[in-house]
Design a protein around this motif. Structure first.
Motif, PDB file in Angstrom:
ATOM      1  N   ALA A 128       3.041 -12.921   1.805  1.00 27.43           N
ATOM      2  CA  ALA A 128       1.856 -12.291   1.223  1.00 27.43           C
ATOM      3  C   ALA A 128       1.716 -10.855   1.701  1.00 27.43           C
ATOM      4  O   ALA A 128       1.372  -9.952   0.923  1.00 27.43           O
ATOM      5  N   MET A 129       1.993 -10.630   2.982  1.00 29.43           N
ATOM      6  CA  MET A 129       1.950  -9.268   3.526  1.00 29.43           C
ATOM      7  C   MET A 129       2.987  -8.389   2.848  1.00 29.43           C
ATOM      8  O   MET A 129       2.714  -7.263   2.437  1.00 29.43           O
ATOM      9  N   ARG A 130       4.199  -8.917   2.698  1.00 33.17           N
ATOM     10  CA  ARG A 130       5.276  -8.151   2.082  1.00 33.17           C
ATOM     11  C   ARG A 130       4.951  -7.837   0.627  1.00 33.17           C
ATOM     12  O   ARG A 130       5.214  -6.730   0.140  1.00 33.17           O
ATOM     13  N   ALA A 131       4.379  -8.818  -0.090  1.00 36.60           N
ATOM     14  CA  ALA A 131       4.017  -8.605  -1.492  1.00 36.60           C
ATOM     15  C   ALA A 131       2.968  -7.504  -1.627  1.00 36.60           C
ATOM     16  O   ALA A 131       3.007  -6.709  -2.578  1.00 36.60           O
ATOM     17  N   GLU A 132       2.039  -7.433  -0.667  1.00 42.25           N
ATOM     18  CA  GLU A 132       1.021  -6.386  -0.713  1.00 42.25           C
ATOM     19  C   GLU A 132       1.644  -5.008  -0.531  1.00 42.25           C
ATOM     20  O   GLU A 132       1.278  -4.043  -1.223  1.00 42.25           O
ATOM     21  N   ILE A 133       2.593  -4.903   0.377  1.00 38.45           N
ATOM     22  CA  ILE A 133       3.280  -3.624   0.583  1.00 38.45           C
ATOM     23  C   ILE A 133       4.113  -3.260  -0.645  1.00 38.45           C
ATOM     24  O   ILE A 133       4.143  -2.097  -1.072  1.00 38.45           O
ATOM     25  N   VAL A 134       4.788  -4.252  -1.240  1.00 38.62           N
ATOM     26  CA  VAL A 134       5.596  -3.994  -2.441  1.00 38.62           C
ATOM     27  C   VAL A 134       4.718  -3.494  -3.575  1.00 38.62           C
ATOM     28  O   VAL A 134       5.083  -2.560  -4.298  1.00 38.62           O
ATOM     29  N   ARG A 135       3.544  -4.102  -3.763  1.00 42.72           N
ATOM     30  CA  ARG A 135       2.614  -3.641  -4.818  1.00 42.72           C
ATOM     31  C   ARG A 135       2.203  -2.201  -4.570  1.00 42.72           C
ATOM     32  O   ARG A 135       2.123  -1.392  -5.517  1.00 42.72           O
ATOM     33  N   PHE A 136       1.961  -1.875  -3.318  1.00 48.01           N
ATOM     34  CA  PHE A 136       1.560  -0.510  -2.979  1.00 48.01           C
ATOM     35  C   PHE A 136       2.683   0.474  -3.277  1.00 48.01           C
ATOM     36  O   PHE A 136       2.457   1.533  -3.882  1.00 48.01           O
ATOM     37  N   VAL A 137       3.902   0.135  -2.888  1.00 53.01           N
ATOM     38  CA  VAL A 137       5.051   1.006  -3.127  1.00 53.01           C
ATOM     39  C   VAL A 137       5.347   1.107  -4.622  1.00 53.01           C
ATOM     40  O   VAL A 137       5.724   2.172  -5.125  1.00 53.01           O
ATOM     41  N   THR A 138       5.156   0.002  -5.351  1.00 53.65           N
ATOM     42  CA  THR A 138       5.341   0.035  -6.806  1.00 53.65           C
ATOM     43  C   THR A 138       4.406   1.068  -7.435  1.00 53.65           C
ATOM     44  O   THR A 138       4.794   1.821  -8.338  1.00 53.65           O
ATOM     45  N   GLY A 139       3.175   1.098  -6.951  1.00 54.98           N
ATOM     46  CA  GLY A 139       2.222   2.087  -7.443  1.00 54.98           C
ATOM     47  C   GLY A 139       2.657   3.511  -7.151  1.00 54.98           C
ATOM     48  O   GLY A 139       2.504   4.410  -7.992  1.00 54.98           O
ATOM     49  N   LEU A 140       3.227   3.736  -5.962  1.00 50.27           N
ATOM     50  CA  LEU A 140       3.708   5.069  -5.614  1.00 50.27           C
ATOM     51  C   LEU A 140       4.880   5.486  -6.505  1.00 50.27           C
ATOM     52  O   LEU A 140       4.965   6.628  -6.951  1.00 50.27           O
ATOM     53  N   ILE A 141       5.781   4.532  -6.785  1.00 52.11           N
ATOM     54  CA  ILE A 141       6.926   4.841  -7.655  1.00 52.11           C
ATOM     55  C   ILE A 141       6.461   5.108  -9.077  1.00 52.11           C
ATOM     56  O   ILE A 141       6.950   6.024  -9.749  1.00 52.11           O
ATOM     57  N   GLY A 142       5.494   4.326  -9.545  1.00 51.96           N
ATOM     58  CA  GLY A 142       4.937   4.563 -10.874  1.00 51.96           C
ATOM     59  C   GLY A 142       4.285   5.924 -10.981  1.00 51.96           C
ATOM     60  O   GLY A 142       4.438   6.628 -11.991  1.00 51.96           O
ATOM     61  N   ALA A 143       3.569   6.319  -9.924  1.00 50.88           N
ATOM     62  CA  ALA A 143       2.940   7.642  -9.913  1.00 50.88           C
ATOM     63  C   ALA A 143       3.994   8.739  -9.907  1.00 50.88           C
ATOM     64  O   ALA A 143       3.831   9.783 -10.555  1.00 50.88           O
ATOM     65  N   ALA A 144       5.088   8.491  -9.202  1.00 48.38           N
ATOM     66  CA  ALA A 144       6.171   9.476  -9.170  1.00 48.38           C
ATOM     67  C   ALA A 144       6.799   9.629 -10.547  1.00 48.38           C
ATOM     68  O   ALA A 144       7.112  10.743 -10.986  1.00 48.38           O
ATOM     69  N   ALA A 145       6.996   8.505 -11.237  1.00 47.02           N
ATOM     70  CA  ALA A 145       7.565   8.562 -12.583  1.00 47.02           C
ATOM     71  C   ALA A 145       6.646   9.326 -13.528  1.00 47.02           C
ATOM     72  O   ALA A 145       7.098  10.130 -14.348  1.00 47.02           O
ATOM     73  N   LYS A 146       5.354   9.081 -13.405  1.00 46.86           N
ATOM     74  CA  LYS A 146       4.383   9.780 -14.254  1.00 46.86           C
ATOM     75  C   LYS A 146       4.399  11.275 -13.961  1.00 46.86           C
ATOM     76  O   LYS A 146       4.348  12.111 -14.874  1.00 46.86           O
ATOM     77  N   GLU A 147       4.484  11.615 -12.692  1.00 48.14           N
ATOM     78  CA  GLU A 147       4.511  13.026 -12.301  1.00 48.14           C
ATOM     79  C   GLU A 147       5.748  13.716 -12.853  1.00 48.14           C
ATOM     80  O   GLU A 147       5.715  14.894 -13.229  1.00 48.14           O
TER      81      GLU A 147
END
Length: 225
Positions: A128-147
């Motif tokens: 569960a901890m790892r999944a929370e970090i993965v979701r957070f990093v996924t958001g950062l990668i998505g923001a990078a793609a948008k940028e």
């Protein structure tokens, strides 16, 4: 004049002292070999008090896993610089991860080695901890793609896959960085000359993931502005 009364330690403070002692004991001895006697001795309290406050060894280990998981997630999310460029945000999050695991090698050992080896419910807590970090990093990668103007080209599933790969690589690198040195101690925060600092470890992953392996092999290098 009689001796002054010993000041009573609040329960919440005493519990944290016991859990600190438990983290060290579980990390150094392993879950099965760790004893409540040793945990009580490290905490400077009686064994009955440990049982009174934190119940069984299994309950104590579960509490330790939850506390260390929450601390790691908080460290990663707090390290990200709001409003910074996408690559800087990802780098700072990675640096926060490596800084926390280096500063708390026993907590990292409990999460990455001990909890995963003990089955349920501990492995579920770590997942569960790892999944929370993965979701957070996924958001950062998505923001990078948008940028970068390629949000439509980077599917959500691909971004999640990249996040899983990056988190896995970070875990593997942290295991090496925090491995005991020849002297038997953890190489915390660049203490060992042959191990990278937190920022250097984050830069290593950025050079691999952000710059791209092909460009990196040809000498390209990413660096924070």
């Amino acid at each position: 004049m009689g001796a002054a009364k010993r000041k009573r330690v609040p329960r919440a403070v005493r519990e944290q002292q016991m859990m600190d002692a438990a983290v060290r004991t579980f990390a150094r001895c392993g879950y099965r070999a760790a004893s409540m006697d040793e945990i009580a001795e490290r905490a400077g309290v009686s064994k009955p008090l440990v049982y009174l406050y934190l119940h069984s060894k299994e309950d104590l280990f579960g509490a330790v896993v939850r506390r260390e998981s929450a601390a790691l997630v908080a460290a990663v999310t707090a390290a990200v610089e709001p409003g910074a460029a996408a690559d800087r945000q990802l780098w700072s999050g990675l640096a926060g991860f490596f800084a926390h695991t280096a500063a708390h090698p026993d907590g990292w050992a409990v999460l990455h080695q001990q909890a995963r080896a003990q089955g349920e419910p501990f492995v579920v807590e770590v997942a569960a901890m790892r999944a929370e970090i993965v979701r957070f990093v996924t958001g950062l990668i998505g923001a990078a793609a948008k940028e970068a103007g390629c949000a439509g080209e980077l599917a959500d599933r691909e971004a999640a896959g990249l996040a899983h790969a990056l988190v896995g690589a970070a875990e593997s690198l942290a295991e090496w960085v925090n491995a005991p040195t020849a002297e038997g101690t953890s190489s915390a925060v660049g203490a060992a000359p042959d191990r990278p600092t937190a920022e250097e470890a984050a830069g290593t992953l950025m050079n691999f993931a952000w710059t791209g392996l092909d460009r990196r092999m040809r000498g390209a290098r990413w660096a924070p502005a």
